[in-house]
Write an enzyme that holds these catalytic residues in place. Structure first.
Site, PDB file in Angstrom:
ATOM      1  NE  ARG A 110     -12.292   5.170  -8.073  1.00  0.00           N
ATOM      2  CZ  ARG A 110     -12.264   5.871  -7.116  1.00  0.00           C
ATOM      3  NH1 ARG A 110     -13.057   5.577  -6.114  1.00  0.00           N
ATOM      4  NH2 ARG A 110     -11.415   6.774  -6.761  1.00  0.00           N
ATOM      5  CB  THR A 410     -15.064   5.209   2.153  1.00  0.00           C
ATOM      6  OG1 THR A 410     -14.908   5.915   1.213  1.00  0.00           O
ATOM      7  CG2 THR A 410     -14.825   3.685   1.479  1.00  0.00           C
ATOM      8  CB  THR A 428     -16.558   5.192  -1.295  1.00  0.00           C
ATOM      9  OG1 THR A 428     -16.498   6.601  -0.992  1.00  0.00           O
ATOM     10  CG2 THR A 428     -16.070   5.040  -2.570  1.00  0.00           C
ATOM     11  CB  SER A 476      -9.682   4.278  -5.668  1.00  0.00           C
ATOM     12  OG  SER A 476      -9.748   4.058  -4.605  1.00  0.00           O
ATOM     13  CB  SER A 477      -6.811   6.101  -1.359  1.00  0.00           C
ATOM     14  OG  SER A 477      -6.136   7.132  -1.920  1.00  0.00           O
ATOM     15  N   GLY A 497     -11.540   6.881   4.350  1.00  0.00           N
ATOM     16  CA  GLY A 497     -10.609   7.925   4.773  1.00  0.00           C
ATOM     17  C   GLY A 497      -9.877   8.421   3.556  1.00  0.00           C
ATOM     18  N   GLY A 498     -10.294   8.406   2.604  1.00  0.00           N
ATOM     19  CA  GLY A 498      -9.596   8.850   1.351  1.00  0.00           C
ATOM     20  C   GLY A 498      -8.253   8.421   1.144  1.00  0.00           C
TER      21      GLY A 498
END
Ligand code: GLU
Length: 615
Positions: A110, A410, A428, A476-477, A497-498
């Site tokens: 990340r 992403t 992403t 993050s997701s 997709g967020g």
């Protein structure tokens, strides 16, 4: 034309062990048909959004590389063909099952905030949150990229190739070019305004000032050159070397096009790149119907939210329920888990995330009490109290949290090799087209990942786990997931997709495990996404099929064109691998295997969906 049906075991005549021992042969690779959504075969499997990336991954597997090697090589290829979603200017999470040790590990790649970034970084002078688009297309949104170090670490920990070897396919692709398809052209069109703000981006992605033509060949020699630098000097070139200086300069003084308005400069300093680490993290793990489900731990909310929702759903006998009550339960469990995600999950180095409690069966049992089988909860529903003290069906209290704005792009890449190693890798640059800022002459776009921070706490009296802070990772997701059965590989999947990534992964798991669809069908099925909102998103096909019945229970769907773009790989009994990608969404994905027997099996063979877990 009728398809020949053959049993899977008869097709291979091999055991998994024999397959693992069989020497891979490059000559045995068959060409991957363009954007094939399902592939069955042996020797290893790759599922990605793009056929060039799938091909690069398969070539590595066929030449004897393992899942980590193939995943890094395919990711480097995606950096070329999917530059608006993935690339060395961004970050991601790499979850890996190593067959030799039976262990699942995770690399946290990340992006991090600059040391100079404080809690109010995304507020204007009046203390209001900056307009989202203004924050995206700025230097301010750019975090230290984590993808280069993720690749190096993945190869070092699990791979057999050097970084230079793993980058070969990407370098070739960047040099020789790829054929522009409608998706690439459309994504460029969607970003045109943003790209025109920045001189090097407009030059690269709007050649001669126009959108790239479908069918033309798109080359990126600058990126080939950058990959060559990484191949020769290692990823240090990005963190402390010549590229580090260029990244810092570009972020601090974004290269606006002549006549374009000035954008906000960013805060990155050389120290932010030099101190960057992509640490190994303990993955999340829950047991679901006798299967072990591994996901990404904080700073991603993927593993905790998918895990909590599954734990809630485990209280319901979904496999014996009809579609509508299954989907109602799925929507409610997802809303409850999102309420908790929003209230409690952030970078664990900055706030105490009650991860063990969020993933405990006892907490899930308490949360499951809120699911009424015949009426949807009012949304947003309040977060629970993951405090270790649980009683039966408590009254709800605690913070209520809605869903923040997140980008919608992403890419997820899944690789399984013949030995059973699995890479589940989501990467992403945040929004499609990221910050829009290309490092001049380097061929890649910088991320806007820092807009995943919460700009302003919704309720200043409650702790907000996702405000910006120096060196912090935004929540993050991303939900790269691996499923084992008694320690043996079963399947892996993920999606872009967020925040809808979480619901896409969750719904696909329910489709596969509880509704017993095969993995390709589980991915293709129409989706809905309930993220603790009074008006959940749903695809038109979902609304058409279930909107009436679910509407009667109180679910008020808002149509969205599509949700996610998942890919996955499953190990079938008898030593066969199944790779699955989207048939339609985002223009369709690309599934491939090293030795392909898809045509012999037939897409509806019941053996493609062996019963999983203890339903
Ligand atoms: N930045 C998002 C996250 O980390 C992913 C972006 C997307 O898929 O749209 O959750």
């Amino acid at each position: 034309m009728s398809r020949r049906r053959t049993t899977l075991l008869a097709l291979t005549g091999l055991t998994a062990t024999a397959l693992a021992a069989a020497p891979p042969s490059a000559a045995a690779v068959e060409p991957v048909p363009e954007k094939q959504p399902l592939a069955i075969g042996t020797g290893g499997a790759v599922a990605a959004v793009d056929p060039d990336a799938t091909r690069v991954g398969l070539d590595v597997l066929a030449a004897g590389g393992n899942a980590a090697d193939a995943a890094v090589a395919a990711a480097a290829a995606l950096g070329v063909t999917e530059p608006y979603s993935a690339g060395i200017g961004g970050g991601g999470f790499f979850v890996y099952y190593e067959a030799a040790t039976g262990e699942v590990s995770a690399i946290d790649g990340r992006e991090t905030a600059p040391l100079a970034m404080g809690a109010g970084a995304f507020l204007d002078e009046a203390g209001d949150a900056l307009p989202f688009a203004e924050a995206v297309q700025s230097g301010l949104s750019v975090g230290t990229p984590g993808t280069p170090l993720t690749w190096a670490r993945a190869l070092e920990e699990f791979g057999t190739l050097s970084l230079a070897e793993a980058l070969e396919g990407g370098i070739r692709l960047a040099d020789e070019g790829f054929v522009v398809d409608e998706t690439f052209r459309q994504q460029t069109a969607d970003n045109e305004e943003k790209f025109r703000l920045f001189q090097p981006t407009a030059e690269l992605f709007l050649p001669d000032g126009a959108l790239p033509e479908v069918g033309s060949v798109f080359r990126n020699p600058d990126l080939a050159g950058t990959y060559e630098v990484l191949a020769g000097k290692g990823v240090e070139a990005i963190y402390t070397g010549e590229l580090a200086e260029e990244i810092v300069e570009t972020v601090q003084d974004p290269p606006e096009a002549a006549g374009a308005a000035e954008v906000r400069p960013g805060l990155l300093e050389p120290v932010d790149l030099a101190r960057y680490d992509a640490p190994m993290r303990e993955p999340t793990r829950i047991d679901y119907r006798g299967l072990e489900i591994y996901g990404m731990a904080p700073p991603s909310s993927g593993g905790s939210t998918v895990g909590e929702a599954l734990n809630i759903l485990e209280r319901f006998p979904l496999s014996s329920m009809a579609d509508v009550p299954v989907l109602h339960s799925y929507l409610e469990a997802s809303a409850l888990a999102f309420a908790d995600r929003n209230a409690y999950v952030g970078d664990p180095a900055y706030s105490q995330v009650p991860l063990a409690q969020l993933l405990s069966d006892e907490f899930a049992a308490e949360r499951a009490c809120a699911v009424d089988p015949v009426a949807a909860l009012d949304k947003p529903t309040a977060a629970g109290s993951p405090d270790g003290e649980y009683g039966p069906c408590p009254a709800e209290d605690g913070p209520t949290a809605g869903e923040g704005a997140e980008g919608l792009s992403t890419t997820h890449l899944t690789v399984g090799d013949a030995a059973g190693n699995i890479a589940s890798y989501t990467l992403t640059i945040e929004a499609t087209g990221g910050s829009g800022i290309t490092v001049p002459g380097r061929g890649f776009i910088l991320n806007n990942e820092l807009t995943d921070f919460t700009f302003k706490a919704a309720d200043p009296t409650r702790p907000e786990p996702n405000l910006p802070a120096p060196g912090k990772r935004p929540r993050s997701s991303m939900s790269p997931t691996i499923v084992l059965d008694d320690g043996n590989p079963v399947l892996a999947l993920g999606s872009p997709g967020g925040s809808t990534i979480i619901t896409t992964v969750l719904q696909t798991l329910v489709n596969r495990i509880d509704r017993n669809l095969d993995l390709a069908e589980a991915i293709a099925a129409p989706r809905a996404s309930q993220r603790n909102s009074p008006t959940p998103d749903a695809e038109p096909a979902f609304i058409e099929l279930y909107g009436g019945d679910l509407g009667a229970l109180g679910h008020e769907f808002v149509p969205v064109a599509e949700l996610g773009a998942a890919t996955g790989v499953e190990y079938l009994p008898g030593g066969l691998l199944l790779a699955a990608a989207e048939p339609e969404r985002r223009g369709g994905g690309s599934a491939g295997v090293v030795q392909d027997v898809t045509g012999d099996v037939g897409p509806d063979d019941p053996q493609l969906a062996p019963e999983l877990g203890q339903n």
